[in-house]
Design a protein around this motif. Structure first.
Motif, PDB file in Angstrom:
ATOM      1  N   ARG A  10      35.815  35.646  28.881  1.00 29.79           N
ATOM      2  CA  ARG A  10      34.424  35.442  28.554  1.00 29.79           C
ATOM      3  C   ARG A  10      33.708  35.548  30.000  1.00 29.79           C
ATOM      4  N   ARG A  11      32.785  36.358  30.061  1.00 28.23           N
ATOM      5  CA  ARG A  11      32.125  36.429  31.419  1.00 28.23           C
ATOM      6  C   ARG A  11      30.517  36.683  31.101  1.00 28.23           C
ATOM      7  N   PHE A  12      29.762  36.172  32.023  1.00 28.72           N
ATOM      8  CA  PHE A  12      28.235  36.087  31.788  1.00 28.72           C
ATOM      9  C   PHE A  12      27.932  37.591  32.053  1.00 28.72           C
ATOM     10  N   LYS A  13      26.842  37.988  31.293  1.00 31.24           N
ATOM     11  CA  LYS A  13      26.551  39.390  31.046  1.00 31.24           C
ATOM     12  C   LYS A  13      26.246  40.064  32.421  1.00 31.24           C
ATOM     13  N   GLU A  14      25.572  39.399  33.276  1.00 28.82           N
ATOM     14  CA  GLU A  14      25.424  39.999  34.660  1.00 28.82           C
ATOM     15  C   GLU A  14      26.324  40.164  35.715  1.00 28.82           C
ATOM     16  N   PHE A  15      27.633  39.782  35.076  1.00 28.48           N
ATOM     17  CA  PHE A  15      28.940  39.897  35.997  1.00 28.48           C
ATOM     18  C   PHE A  15      29.993  40.992  35.180  1.00 28.48           C
ATOM     19  N   GLU A  16      29.753  41.272  34.174  1.00 29.99           N
ATOM     20  CA  GLU A  16      30.582  42.036  33.089  1.00 29.99           C
ATOM     21  C   GLU A  16      31.213  43.209  33.995  1.00 29.99           C
ATOM     22  N   LEU A  17      30.703  43.894  34.828  1.00 34.32           N
ATOM     23  CA  LEU A  17      31.237  45.049  35.524  1.00 34.32           C
ATOM     24  C   LEU A  17      31.509  44.780  36.854  1.00 34.32           C
ATOM     25  N   ASP A  18      31.508  43.500  37.243  1.00 32.83           N
ATOM     26  CA  ASP A  18      31.901  42.989  38.496  1.00 32.83           C
ATOM     27  C   ASP A  18      33.806  43.082  38.458  1.00 32.83           C
ATOM     28  N   GLY A  19      34.367  43.206  39.716  1.00 31.33           N
ATOM     29  CA  GLY A  19      35.808  43.290  39.536  1.00 31.33           C
ATOM     30  C   GLY A  19      36.650  42.171  39.428  1.00 31.33           C
ATOM     31  N   GLU A  20      37.833  42.083  39.796  1.00 33.53           N
ATOM     32  CA  GLU A  20      38.587  41.070  39.343  1.00 33.53           C
ATOM     33  C   GLU A  20      38.348  39.879  40.261  1.00 33.53           C
TER      34      GLU A  20
END
Length: 414
Positions: A10-20
């Motif tokens: 699960r990831r917060f929306k603003e960081f969904e496209l960030d890398g590993e």
């Protein structure tokens, strides 16, 4: 949602496209320090009380705004105790029981003893993120300290070598703050539960006559006059106990209730082991339970109360629980009267001391029960029943919050 090894579920929306996320070793991104204890035989090291000083047991507080002990400036100058920056992560290297491996955060600068390691994170790590991460990994920390989690201890090097999967510090901060808010919500609901339990304790003290008295300090409206007392055997049709089954498999068709199966706060009967119908109807026949029987613990843990509900039948019990079958009083009242101050005081002062504290059936039958009119008994029973319902609901709410936080911990971290 992702199955990547280096990404959380699960990831917060603003960081969904960030890398590993990146694996970081604590020792490379934090100052790790341990403390010390000033000589306890030198009073000038402890007086005047000038500097907060914590022991490993205080990690149980989780968030420290003050410490149980203080040392003097002389004490810190003449010991290995060192100042720890505010908002560090404090991990118990050793300690009694379950203490080792537990972590806390200090909201004030403080010093520690030698059984605590302080982790002062640099700018690449958010302290709350690290705290929540290590809190989640308690069992792992116990294992790496000893190999089996039972003995041994952590040390500065082991703490330095701990690896944490981390996103950028902005995402760390968001995760940390989210979980910290959850902790605040849990703490608030825990306080509400504690308040209800303390309220019940106060009512138990005030709504039953004190020892030697005939009138309670607090009374429900519409009642007056003195109460009488009755020996428990005078108002019951049966006081007996069970025995230990010969068959130890714990399997069968009949519930077998032990002291540990009674919820300490509300008396509800929790999941229990089983015995066979043959045992239940054979040599254990005398301890077959009926609906509305009161169970009263008389060995080990004394004075725990439960009422048998139809849902649990057929059921039986062992010799650590007395079976009390009501005859002449209100059931709910009798169950709560067995928790009143005079009964509790008797239990504390009169156990038979052997391998474990216990009460005999003769002692149970001789318990003097405060005995108002049946109408007053009914209203007192209803009053405490409603209070117990409020406690149960609050406990359920707290348990749900804890379960939800546990789920978030599993999904928000790699």
């Amino acid at each position: 949602m992702t199955n990547s090894k280096h990404l959380p579920k699960r990831r917060f929306k603003e960081f969904e496209l960030d890398g590993e996320w990146e694996q970081l070793k604590l020792g490379d991104h934090a100052n790790i320090l341990t403390g010390g204890t000033p000589n306890t035989s030198i009073s000038s090291y402890w007086e005047p009380k000038e500097i907060p000083w914590m022991s490993s047991g205080e990690v149980n507080k989780r968030r420290l705004d003050k410490t149980d002990n203080m040392i003097s400036n002389d004490g810190i100058r003449n010991s290995s105790a060192r100042w720890v920056k505010k908002h560090s992560i404090l991990i118990a290297l050793a300690g009694q029981g379950k203490t080792r491996g537990m972590v806390a955060v200090n909201n004030i600068p403080l010093t520690t003893n030698q059984s605590v390691a302080a982790i002062e994170p640099d700018k690449t790590l958010n302290y709350e993120f690290v705290f929540q991460n290590l809190s989640k990994r308690y069992d792992e920390l116990r294992l790496i300290s000893s190999g089996d989690g039972s003995r041994g201890g952590l040390n500065k090097q082991i703490v330095s070598d701990i690896s944490i999967a981390c996103p950028n510090v902005n995402e760390q901060e968001l995760i940390g703050n989210f979980l910290a808010d959850f902790d605040s919500l849990i703490t608030m609901n825990q306080h509400k539960l504690d308040k209800l339990k303390n309220l019940k304790k106060a009512y138990l003290s005030e709504m039953f006559p004190a020892e030697g008295e005939r009138v309670p300090k607090r009374r429900l409206p519409g009642f007056e006059g003195e109460w009488s007392t009755k020996k428990l055997r005078e108002i019951t049709s049966l006081i007996t106990k069970g025995t230990t089954p010969l068959e130890k498999s714990g399997e069968g068709e009949v519930n077998f209730i032990k002291v540990e199966n009674l919820d300490a706060s509300n008396g509800k009967i929790l999941s229990c082991s089983k015995i066979s119908s043959e045992e239940h109807n054979g040599y254990l026949k005398r301890s077959q339970l009926n609906e509305n029987d009161i169970l009263f613990s008389i060995a080990g843990t004394l004075g725990r109360i439960g009422i048998v509900e139809s849902r649990i039948l057929p059921a039986n019990t062992n010799q650590a629980l007395a079976i009390i079958r009501n005859k002449r009083s209100n059931l709910r009242y009798l169950a709560i009267a067995l928790k009143s101050g005079s009964i509790t005081n008797f239990i504390l002062s009169n156990p038979t001391i052997g391998a474990q504290p216990n009460l005999s059936l003769e002692q149970v039958g001789s318990l003097e029960i405060p005995f108002p009119s049946l109408d007053e008994q009914k209203q007192i029973g209803e009053f405490f029943h409603k209070l117990d319902q409020s406690i149960t609901l609050q406990q359920q709410k707290l348990d749900k919050l804890k379960d939800l936080k546990k789920a978030y911990l599993n999904e928000l971290f790699v």
